[in-house]
Motif scaffolding. Structure first.
Motif, mmCIF file in Angstrom:
data_model
loop_
_atom_site.group_PDB
_atom_site.id
_atom_site.type_symbol
_atom_site.label_atom_id
_atom_site.label_comp_id
_atom_site.label_asym_id
_atom_site.label_seq_id
_atom_site.Cartn_x
_atom_site.Cartn_y
_atom_site.Cartn_z
ATOM 1 N N SER A 56 33.411 -26.143 41.119
ATOM 2 C CA SER A 56 33.712 -26.729 42.432
ATOM 3 C C SER A 56 32.677 -27.804 42.757
ATOM 4 O O SER A 56 31.700 -28.007 42.033
ATOM 5 C CB SER A 56 33.675 -25.644 43.507
ATOM 6 N N THR A 57 32.891 -28.506 43.864
ATOM 7 C CA THR A 57 31.951 -29.562 44.272
ATOM 8 C C THR A 57 30.556 -28.995 44.518
ATOM 9 O O THR A 57 29.538 -29.563 44.099
ATOM 10 C CB THR A 57 32.469 -30.256 45.553
ATOM 11 N N TYR B 131 28.600 -28.332 41.207
ATOM 12 C CA TYR B 131 27.972 -29.479 40.565
ATOM 13 C C TYR B 131 26.789 -30.013 41.379
ATOM 14 O O TYR B 131 25.797 -30.491 40.816
ATOM 15 C CB TYR B 131 29.008 -30.585 40.336
#
Length: 588
Positions: A445-446, A449
């Motif tokens: 998911s964002t 990262y």
């Protein structure tokens, strides 16, 4: 030529001896053995100029009746210089025994130096000769603290008041005072009455003319019978004693001394409330009261709220008894009552009203009865009990559903779900449902990262911050200025904390002013004259009025420590300093 060399060598030897002389920081007392009713002088003396940040030991076994005051002595005799600075206290022992006064500390050349400890032996009170010329004896004869009690023989629960008055003869003056020990009213419920104006009035004390002030008022309500003590109030004064000499203009010269005294303790004999005729429902109310029970609405609709207000009003111990409870029919939903007090405290006692407001909500049509209720109290003027009975109250619900099984008064209705509206009370929900919410996987998911890359971003940021810190640490001049600015703020804050303690207050305020100028002008202002400070500020663009105000505060710090002052004067001096620092800061 040989004589010149001899004199130069002699001067260098003397200067070297003065430079390497050891610092001495000594503690001394005027007497090591004294009675518990006597006082003694405690003195801390340092022989080196530049010693700073004096910290006295704890005086918890003694009462500080004078000081701290400071004195400085410098001399040059036969080519030899001497210097001493003393910090002086006047102490009075609190109890009998052998006590050790711990060392004080002072800072010299960035090192902490301690004084010696001193032992003091305190014995039983000794008889002190009455010297008519002794300033303490004069103060004792002309200053009197008096506790006036309105009633020395009240009933339990009957309010009385105590007024503390300060009587001062015309022969002396009182410059300042403070309460050193407030009285405790053990066995009494008590509440202070604010003394708004300290008006000087004329009065008599032991048949002689005096001036007097009312210092403190309090309402007392005894909680048990027997003998109860109203403890004395203890106070410290700064007193001006006439010396018998006049100045050039013929005005009397006075000598200021510190004097402590206390009011006499008063014994109050409390009478128990009579057992004869005491009502069963009596809850401790003493005074003169009225009692009412009323409904805000007598005609209602189903699910419409109303309030039943039970109120006791009048004068007496309004805060110290329970208001009678009401009983509502089971068909009327009743909620925990809201307690309200509207009570005024004066020398006449407690006056006003206390009440409980019950919120009731009917569910069905019908006529509901709230049974009669009574309230009992004891009237100390009549010396008898009184009981007030209030008739039953009826609440009629004209609109709504019929009460199930209404023919049987003992059957409690089965409650149904109430339709929710803005004006209704709702029943607590017994069942509930839950909806499942879909959650996104964290992996890939964002946020995943972002957290993965965060350590790589933190490394260059840490390098930049470290470099800035290193640059800041190497900036010696800038660090010195920043430290001076912090010290100015620190000492200004310290001065505010020390309001009321003359010596400590003015020392902190003076340090705050010098550190402020050090931060703004980049010089050590404590080493130059006030004329030079004025010239530098003028060249920096500060206007003359502001410069004069700053120098005035600086001069006050020099002289106020050794002259009489008051808490009000110190507060004004602090506000003046803050104001002038703000003005200079804006102009620099």
């Amino acid at each position: 030529m040989k004589m010149v060399k001899f004199y130069i060598l002699t001067i260098l030897i003397v200067a070297t001896q003065g430079l390497y002389a050891q610092i001495e920081f000594l503690t001394s007392v005027s007497k090591n053995n004294l009675g518990v009713n006597q006082r003694f002088r405690l003195e801390f003396t340092v022989n080196k100029q530049g010693a700073d940040n004096f910290q006295p030991p704890s005086f918890h076994k003694f009462k500080v009746v004078g000081g701290p005051s400071s004195s400085i002595s410098q001399s040059w005799i036969n080519g030899k210089a001497s210097y001493s600075q003393s910090y002086i206290y006047i102490l009075e022992p609190k109890s009998i025994g052998e006590f050790t006064i711990e060392p004080a500390t002072i800072e010299y050349n960035n090192e902490i130096v301690k004084s010696n400890a001193v032992k003091v032996t305190v014995s039983e009170a000794v008889e002190v000769p009455k010297d008519p010329n002794n300033p303490l004896f004069i103060a004792e004869q002309n200053i009197h603290l008096v506790a006036e009690v309105s009633n020395l023989n009240p009933y339990v629960g009957e309010g009385i008041y105590v007024v503390y008055k300060l009587f001062v003869s015309e022969n002396i003056s009182v410059n300042d005072w403070r309460v050193s020990e407030a009285p405790e009213y053990n066995g009494f419920w008590n509440q202070d009455i604010e003394v708004k104006d300290l008006d000087v009035k004329k009065g008599k004390y032991n048949g002689e003319d005096y001036r007097y002030l009312v210092l403190k008022k309090a309402i007392l309500i005894p909680q048990r019978d027997g003998k109860l003590e109203i403890e004395p109030i203890k106070m410290d004064f700064s007193v001006g004693i006439p010396t018998g000499r006049g100045d050039f203009f013929g005005n009397m010269i006075t000598r200021n001394i510190n004097y402590s005294t206390e009011s006499a303790s008063r014994i109050v004999t409390i009478k128990p409330l009579p057992e004869a005729g005491k009502p069963i429902g009596f809850s401790g109310a003493v005074g003169e009261f009225d009692f009412t029970v009323k409904a805000t609405k007598n005609d209602l609709k189903a699910n419409e709220a109303a309030q039943i207000i039970v109120e006791v009003s009048g004068s007496g111990n309004l805060k110290l008894f329970e208001i009678p409870k009401i009983v509502t029919p089971p068909e009327l939903e009743s909620y925990t009552p809201e307690h309200n007090e509207q009570v005024v405290t004066s020398l006449n006692g407690l006056r006003g009203s206390v009440s409980d407001a019950y919120t009731v909500v009917p569910q069905y049509k019908g006529k509901y009865k709230i049974p009669e209720v009574s309230f009992s109290y004891f009237n100390p003027k009549d010396k008898k009990y009184n009981t007030i009975k209030v008739d039953a109250i009826f609440v009629e619900v004209k609109e709504g559903k019929d009460l199930p099984n209404s023919t049987n008064e003992n059957v409690v209705s089965n409650k149904k779900q109430v339709v929710e509206t803005n004006n209704n009370f709702r029943y607590i929900a017994l069942n509930t449902t839950f909806d499942t919410k879909q959650k996104e996987d964290f992996f890939k998911s964002t946020n995943f990262y972002l957290l993965l890359l965060l350590p790589f971003l933190a490394i260059p940021i840490g390098i930049i911050i470290g470099k800035k810190r290193a640059d800041r640490a190497s900036d010696v001049f800038g660090n010195k200025i920043r430290k001076a600015d912090r010290m100015a703020r620190k000492y200004l804050s310290e001065a505010k904390k020390q309001l009321g303690k003359k010596e400590a207050f003015y020392i902190a305020l003076e340090k705050a002013l010098h550190n402020f100028l050090k931060a703004k002008l980049y010089i050590e202002t404590s080493d130059i004259s006030k004329e030079k400070i004025s010239e530098i500020l003028y060249n920096k663009g500060v206007d003359n009025l502001t410069i004069e105000a700053f120098l005035e505060v600086l001069n006050d710090c020099d002289f106020a420590r050794f002259t009489p002052t008051t808490n009000v004067m110190m507060k004004q001096e602090y506000e003046k300093a803050v104001n002038v620092i703000t003005k200079i800061d804006k102009q620099l």
